[in-house]
Design a protein around this motif. Structure first.
Motif, short mmCIF file in Angstrom:
data_model
loop_
_atom_site.label_atom_id
_atom_site.label_comp_id
_atom_site.label_asym_id
_atom_site.label_seq_id
_atom_site.Cartn_x
_atom_site.Cartn_y
_atom_site.Cartn_z
N GLU A 115 62.62 81.68 -62.13
CA GLU A 115 62.85 83.00 -61.54
C GLU A 115 62.54 84.00 -62.65
O GLU A 115 63.01 83.85 -63.79
CB GLU A 115 64.30 83.13 -61.09
CG GLU A 115 64.60 84.41 -60.37
CD GLU A 115 63.87 84.57 -59.05
OE1 GLU A 115 62.69 85.00 -59.09
OE2 GLU A 115 64.44 84.28 -58.00
N ARG A 116 61.72 85.00 -62.33
CA ARG A 116 61.29 85.98 -63.35
C ARG A 116 61.19 87.34 -62.67
O ARG A 116 60.24 87.60 -61.94
CB ARG A 116 59.94 85.56 -63.93
CG ARG A 116 59.48 86.43 -65.07
CD ARG A 116 58.24 85.85 -65.73
NE ARG A 116 57.76 86.79 -66.71
CZ ARG A 116 56.51 87.22 -66.79
NH1 ARG A 116 55.60 86.76 -65.96
NH2 ARG A 116 56.16 88.10 -67.70
N GLU A 117 62.22 88.16 -62.91
CA GLU A 117 62.34 89.41 -62.16
C GLU A 117 62.65 90.61 -63.03
O GLU A 117 63.39 90.50 -64.00
CB GLU A 117 63.44 89.28 -61.11
CG GLU A 117 63.18 88.22 -60.06
CD GLU A 117 64.29 88.07 -59.06
OE1 GLU A 117 64.00 87.61 -57.94
OE2 GLU A 117 65.45 88.40 -59.37
N LEU A 118 62.09 91.73 -62.65
CA LEU A 118 62.54 93.04 -63.10
C LEU A 118 63.48 93.49 -61.99
O LEU A 118 63.08 93.61 -60.83
CB LEU A 118 61.36 94.00 -63.27
CG LEU A 118 61.68 95.40 -63.79
CD1 LEU A 118 62.50 95.35 -65.08
CD2 LEU A 118 60.40 96.16 -64.03
N CYS A 119 64.75 93.67 -62.34
CA CYS A 119 65.81 93.63 -61.35
C CYS A 119 66.83 94.76 -61.56
O CYS A 119 67.89 94.53 -62.16
CB CYS A 119 66.47 92.25 -61.49
SG CYS A 119 67.72 91.86 -60.32
N PRO A 120 66.56 95.99 -61.11
CA PRO A 120 67.56 97.05 -61.24
C PRO A 120 68.89 96.62 -60.60
O PRO A 120 68.90 95.89 -59.61
CB PRO A 120 66.94 98.23 -60.47
CG PRO A 120 65.47 97.95 -60.46
CD PRO A 120 65.34 96.47 -60.44
N VAL A 121 69.98 97.09 -61.19
CA VAL A 121 71.33 96.69 -60.74
C VAL A 121 72.04 97.90 -60.16
O VAL A 121 72.03 98.99 -60.76
CB VAL A 121 72.13 96.09 -61.91
CG1 VAL A 121 73.54 95.72 -61.47
CG2 VAL A 121 71.41 94.85 -62.47
N TYR A 122 72.70 97.69 -59.01
CA TYR A 122 73.37 98.76 -58.26
C TYR A 122 74.83 98.43 -58.00
O TYR A 122 75.20 97.26 -57.91
CB TYR A 122 72.68 98.95 -56.90
CG TYR A 122 71.30 99.54 -57.00
CD1 TYR A 122 71.09 100.89 -56.81
CD2 TYR A 122 70.21 98.73 -57.29
CE1 TYR A 122 69.82 101.44 -56.91
CE2 TYR A 122 68.93 99.27 -57.38
CZ TYR A 122 68.75 100.63 -57.20
OH TYR A 122 67.49 101.16 -57.29
N ARG A 123 75.62 99.50 -57.83
CA ARG A 123 77.02 99.39 -57.39
C ARG A 123 77.13 99.98 -55.99
O ARG A 123 76.56 101.04 -55.71
CB ARG A 123 77.94 100.17 -58.34
CG ARG A 123 79.37 100.32 -57.81
CD ARG A 123 80.20 101.25 -58.67
NE ARG A 123 79.58 102.57 -58.75
CZ ARG A 123 79.77 103.42 -59.76
NH1 ARG A 123 80.56 103.12 -60.76
NH2 ARG A 123 79.15 104.60 -59.76
N VAL A 124 77.90 99.31 -55.14
CA VAL A 124 78.18 99.80 -53.80
C VAL A 124 79.69 99.70 -53.59
O VAL A 124 80.30 98.69 -53.97
CB VAL A 124 77.44 98.96 -52.74
CG1 VAL A 124 77.80 99.41 -51.34
CG2 VAL A 124 75.93 99.03 -52.96
#
Length: 193
Positions: A115-124
């Motif tokens: 798995e190789r991702e550019l992965c912005p992280v969010y809060r909900v």
């Protein structure tokens, strides 16, 4: 996942360089592609954890953060978060707060799948209950953030590799997840805007 769902392929700066079928992109030589991670909290600061469905190609039956996924070509990451929360957890939310705009990771499963991702992280933040989709989620549970973060940081809690890498960054934002500062969307990789 529909058979023709595509993910966005990226260069090292986060620019879109093409697309590939989601069903074919994860393998022994997975290209860098766009994704997102989200952490769902209730009003008491508890985080919703999910156990991935047993038939998932990557990390089946593994506990992880609330919801992860891939923006469709041309879809802003923020919109993908809302779409996937509705699909995977039955949660209809008004918005998601960007926390880590440029988080990126690479992880390898025991069978060699990468798995190789550019992965912005969010809060909900939600007030209602989740209704997990069994095609995506095997189980859910709520946990106080400090208990969860402490368990991940001292390796007591088995968790997905991306979540294990994200928690230290989130922990540095402060003890109260409901008070974490929101990041500037201008800091997102170009393909995620």
């Amino acid at each position: 996942m529909t058979p023709d769902e595509h993910v966005v392929l990226l260069d090292d700066e986060g620019n879109a360089i093409g697309t590939a079928p989601k069903a074919a992109v994860h393998g022994l030589d997975t290209p860098l592609h766009l994704a997102f991670s989200s952490y769902v909290f209730d009003g008491d600061g508890r985080v919703l954890l999910t156990r991935r469905a047993s038939h998932k190609l990557t990390w089946p039956d593994v506990w992880t953060n609330s919801c992860c996924g891939h923006p469709l070509p041309g879809e802003p990451a923020h919109d993908a978060v809302l779409r996937r929360l509705a699909y995977e957890l039955g949660l209809t939310v008004a918005g998601a707060d960007l926390l880590l705009p440029r988080f990126s990771y690479r992880a390898v499963m025991d069978n060699g799948v990468v798995e190789r991702e550019l992965c912005p992280v969010y809060r909900v933040v939600v007030s209602g209950a989740a209704a997990p989709n069994p095609d995506e989620v095997g189980e859910t549970r709520w946990m106080p953030w400090q208990e969860f973060a402490g368990g991940v940081l001292d390796d007591r809690l088995p968790i997905s590799p991306w979540c294990r890498e994200q928690v230290p960054y989130l922990d540095k934002l402060g003890a109260d997840p409901l008070a974490w500062p929101v990041a500037d969307p201008a800091d997102l990789p170009p393909a995620a805007r």
